[in-house]
Design an enzyme around this catalytic site. Sequence first.
Site, PDB file in Angstrom:
ATOM      1  N   HIS A 126       0.837  -1.199   0.000  1.00 10.51           N
ATOM      2  CA  HIS A 126       0.000   0.000   0.000  1.00 10.51           C
ATOM      3  C   HIS A 126       0.880   1.261   0.000  1.00 10.51           C
ATOM      4  O   HIS A 126       0.631   2.213  -0.746  1.00 10.51           O
ATOM      5  CB  HIS A 126      -0.923  -0.037   1.230  1.00 10.51           C
ATOM      6  CG  HIS A 126      -1.796   1.167   1.387  1.00 10.51           C
ATOM      7  ND1 HIS A 126      -3.094   1.207   0.932  1.00 10.51           N
ATOM      8  CD2 HIS A 126      -1.557   2.382   1.933  1.00 10.51           C
ATOM      9  CE1 HIS A 126      -3.610   2.392   1.201  1.00 10.51           C
ATOM     10  NE2 HIS A 126      -2.700   3.126   1.817  1.00 10.51           N
ATOM     11  N   GLU A 127       1.922   1.256   0.808  1.00 10.73           N
ATOM     12  CA  GLU A 127       2.826   2.415   0.866  1.00 10.73           C
ATOM     13  C   GLU A 127       3.599   2.579  -0.444  1.00 10.73           C
ATOM     14  O   GLU A 127       3.759   3.694  -0.947  1.00 10.73           O
ATOM     15  CB  GLU A 127       3.799   2.288   2.048  1.00 10.73           C
ATOM     16  CG  GLU A 127       3.143   2.387   3.427  1.00 10.73           C
ATOM     17  CD  GLU A 127       2.383   3.694   3.641  1.00 10.73           C
ATOM     18  OE1 GLU A 127       2.803   4.735   3.113  1.00 10.73           O
ATOM     19  OE2 GLU A 127       1.336   3.657   4.328  1.00 10.73           O
ATOM     20  N   HIS A 130       1.398   4.224  -2.965  1.00 14.68           N
ATOM     21  CA  HIS A 130       1.314   5.693  -2.835  1.00 14.68           C
ATOM     22  C   HIS A 130       2.489   6.354  -3.556  1.00 14.68           C
ATOM     23  O   HIS A 130       2.328   7.381  -4.211  1.00 14.68           O
ATOM     24  CB  HIS A 130       1.365   6.114  -1.358  1.00 14.68           C
ATOM     25  CG  HIS A 130       0.037   6.070  -0.643  1.00 14.68           C
ATOM     26  ND1 HIS A 130      -1.110   6.630  -1.153  1.00 14.68           N
ATOM     27  CD2 HIS A 130      -0.314   5.559   0.567  1.00 14.68           C
ATOM     28  CE1 HIS A 130      -2.113   6.455  -0.302  1.00 14.68           C
ATOM     29  NE2 HIS A 130      -1.659   5.795   0.746  1.00 14.68           N
TER      30      HIS A 130
HETATM   31 ZN   LIG Z   1      -2.624   5.150   2.383  1.00  4.02          ZN
END
Ligand SMILES: [Zn+2]
Length: 257
Positions: A126-127, A130
Site C-alpha cells: 500500500h505504501e 502511494h
Molecule cells: Zn494510504
Amino acid sequence: MFPCRLKCAFLCFLLLFAAGCVQAPHTDRSQFIMVSRSQTAAMGQKTAEKIKQEKPISKDPALVGQVRGVGKRISEKSGTDYSWEFNVIDKDTVNAFALPGGNIFVYRGLLEMVDNNAQLATVIAHEIAHVKARHGAERMSMQMGTNLLGQLAQAALDMENPKVARTFQQAYGITSKVGVILPYSRTQEYEADKIGLILMAKAGYKPEAAIAFWGKMMEKNKGKQPPSWLSTHPPSSRRLNKIREAIPEIKSKYYRK
Ligand SMILES: [Zn+2]
C-alpha cells in the site's frame, strides 16, 4: 460576459492544468501533477536522512530483515526505478509511511501487530503504491493549483466587477474545499489499496491477507483512540468491501506463487 482579464486568468489555469495532467498506474485515473519526479525524490531523500538522524532506527536483524525481505520482493515488482530503502523505527507506535523517491519506514509497533509476512506485505505494498502513483506530488500540486486559482480570483476581485468576482470566489471556494481537495485523499486511499493488492499478488503474497489485515485494523479501531496510521488510513466496511470485490480478478491476473 466575463471580462477579458478574468477570461485570461481562466485560460492560464486551464493551460497549466493541461500541462500537469498524467494518468495513474493501473487505474488510469487522471492526475494533476506539477512537480517533477526528480524534485519530489530529492525532497523525499532529504527528509529520509533527517528522519534517520532524529528517530531511533532499529538495528534488530530479525525485524529489519523481515521488513527489507518483504519490501524487496514487492518493490522488485513495482515497475519503478526508484532506489527503494526500508527501515524500522524502534517505537511501539502502530504506523508506517512512505516518502517520494522510495524511502519506506515501518514502526516496530506495526510489526508486532501483524500475524505474518503477507499481512505486512499489505501495508508495504500500500505504501509503495502511494509512491508509485505519486500521491504526495499530486496532493502538493492540487494545493499549488488551488492557491494559484485563489490568487487569480484575488486579482480579478481587485480589478473587475465585484459581482463577477463574487461568483468566481464562490466557485473557487467550492472547488478548493469540496470539489477538489477533500475527496482526493479518499480516492488516493482506494487507489493505493488496489495498486497495493496488485503488487502483493505479483510478489507472491496472497491478496486475501489484506482482508485479514484490514479486518484486524477495524477491530482495533473500535471504541478507542485509533493508532496513528489509521487516522490517515481509516478502515471502513466500504473499504473492506472494495478490497474484497477487487481480489478475484487481481488474483487470477497477477498472483504467482
Ligand atoms: Zn494510504
